[in-house]
Scaffold this motif. Structure first.
Motif, PDB file in Angstrom:
ATOM      1  N   VAL A   1      43.024  39.209  35.635  1.00 33.54           N
ATOM      2  CA  VAL A   1      43.166  40.573  36.319  1.00 33.54           C
ATOM      3  C   VAL A   1      44.282  41.214  35.886  1.00 33.54           C
ATOM      4  O   VAL A   1      44.400  42.189  35.636  1.00 33.54           O
ATOM      5  CB  VAL A   1      43.097  40.140  38.102  1.00 33.54           C
ATOM      6  N   THR A   2      45.297  40.091  35.800  1.00 32.71           N
ATOM      7  CA  THR A   2      46.642  40.757  35.277  1.00 32.71           C
ATOM      8  C   THR A   2      46.708  41.060  33.728  1.00 32.71           C
ATOM      9  O   THR A   2      47.224  42.280  33.541  1.00 32.71           O
ATOM     10  CB  THR A   2      47.812  39.589  35.740  1.00 32.71           C
ATOM     11  N   TYR A   3      46.226  40.141  32.921  1.00 32.45           N
ATOM     12  CA  TYR A   3      46.360  40.383  31.426  1.00 32.45           C
ATOM     13  C   TYR A   3      45.131  40.989  30.991  1.00 32.45           C
ATOM     14  O   TYR A   3      45.332  41.447  29.447  1.00 32.45           O
ATOM     15  CB  TYR A   3      47.039  39.077  30.802  1.00 32.45           C
ATOM     16  N   ALA A   4      44.169  41.077  31.392  1.00 30.59           N
ATOM     17  CA  ALA A   4      42.732  41.447  30.901  1.00 30.59           C
ATOM     18  C   ALA A   4      42.106  42.819  31.471  1.00 30.59           C
ATOM     19  O   ALA A   4      41.094  43.023  31.174  1.00 30.59           O
ATOM     20  CB  ALA A   4      41.888  40.576  30.610  1.00 30.59           C
ATOM     21  N   ASP A   5      42.868  42.932  32.486  1.00 31.52           N
ATOM     22  CA  ASP A   5      42.245  44.000  33.283  1.00 31.52           C
ATOM     23  C   ASP A   5      41.063  43.948  34.074  1.00 31.52           C
ATOM     24  O   ASP A   5      40.265  44.669  34.302  1.00 31.52           O
ATOM     25  CB  ASP A   5      42.607  45.647  32.609  1.00 31.52           C
ATOM     26  N   ALA A   6      40.937  42.443  34.279  1.00 35.17           N
ATOM     27  CA  ALA A   6      39.518  42.363  34.775  1.00 35.17           C
ATOM     28  C   ALA A   6      39.067  42.785  36.157  1.00 35.17           C
ATOM     29  O   ALA A   6      40.069  42.785  37.179  1.00 35.17           O
ATOM     30  CB  ALA A   6      39.211  40.737  34.712  1.00 35.17           C
ATOM     31  N   LYS A   7      38.028  43.314  36.533  1.00 40.73           N
ATOM     32  CA  LYS A   7      37.729  43.731  37.814  1.00 40.73           C
ATOM     33  C   LYS A   7      36.648  42.665  38.411  1.00 40.73           C
ATOM     34  O   LYS A   7      36.904  42.437  39.739  1.00 40.73           O
ATOM     35  CB  LYS A   7      36.881  45.006  37.905  1.00 40.73           C
TER      36      LYS A   7
END
Length: 166
Positions: A101-107
Motif C-alpha cells: 500500500v505504502t510503496y506500490a500504491d496497492a489498493k
C-alpha cells in the motif's frame, strides 16, 4: 527471528531512501512509484512462471499482469522467511500488504505460496487446480504481480507470488 527483523529494517531503510529523494511536484503518484521501482533480475523459473500465469490469464480473456519489482521484493522477503523457517505459510502477510500500500500504491493484494515443485509448469498447474489460488490468478481487478523462488539446502523450491491492484 533476529535475521528476519534485520532484513525488514534494511528493506525499510532502502525503501525510505528510494522514495524520500524524489520530487513529486510534476508527476502523479503512480509515475513516482514506477520511476523508483527497484532493479531485480529474475531467474529462468521465475520468468517462466510470469509467462505461464499471463498466458493462462490471456486464455481466460483477462488482461496480462505487469511484473512490478517492488512487489517481487516483498515476495523475496517472504520466500526467504519460508526457507529460513522451513514452513510454507502466509505469515506476516499484513506487513507485506501494508508495504505494498505504502510503496506500490496497492489498493488490494493477494498471495499464492507453494513448496516442493521443481518446475514452473508444476507450480502454476498446482495453483490453477486449487480453487483459492486460481481465484487470485483469475482476479480481473489485479494489475501487477511479483514472484520469488528460492531453493533450500535440499534443493526444494519455495514460491511466493503476490498480486496487487493499483
Amino acid at each position: 527471528m533476529k535475521n528476519f527483523t534485520q532484513k525488514i529494517l534494511i528493506l525499510t531503510l532502502v525503501s525510505t531512501f528510494l522514495f524520500s529523494c524524489s520530487n513529486s511536484d510534476d508527476m502523479d503518484e503512480t509515475n513516482l512509484v514506477e520511476k523508483n521501482d527497484i532493479s531485480l533480475t529474475y531467474s529462468p523459473i521465475e520468468n517462466e512462471i510470469i509467462s505461464l500465469i499471463n498466458d493462462y490469464r490471456a486464455s481466460k480473456g483477462l488482461s496480462k499482469l505487469n511484473i512490478f519489482n517492488i512487489v517481487s521484493n516483498e515476495a523475496i522477503t517472504h520466500t526467504n522467511y519460508m526457507v529460513q523457517t522451513g514452513e510454507v505459510s502466509h505469515a506476516n502477510f499484513g506487513v507485506r500488504y501494508q508495504n505494498l500500500v505504502t510503496y506500490a500504491d496497492a489498493k488490494s493484494a493477494a498471495e499464492n505460496v507453494a513448496y516442493g515443485y521443481s518446475t514452473a509448469e508444476a507450480v502454476v498447474n498446482a495453483w490453477i487446480n486449487s480453487e483459492t489460488h486460481r481465484q487470485n490468478i483469475e482476479n480481473a481487478s489485479f494489475t501487477d504481480f511479483g514472484i520469488s523462488t528460492r531453493s533450500n539446502n535440499e534443493n526444494r523450491y519455495y514460491f511466493t507470488n503476490i498480486f496487487i491492484k493499483r
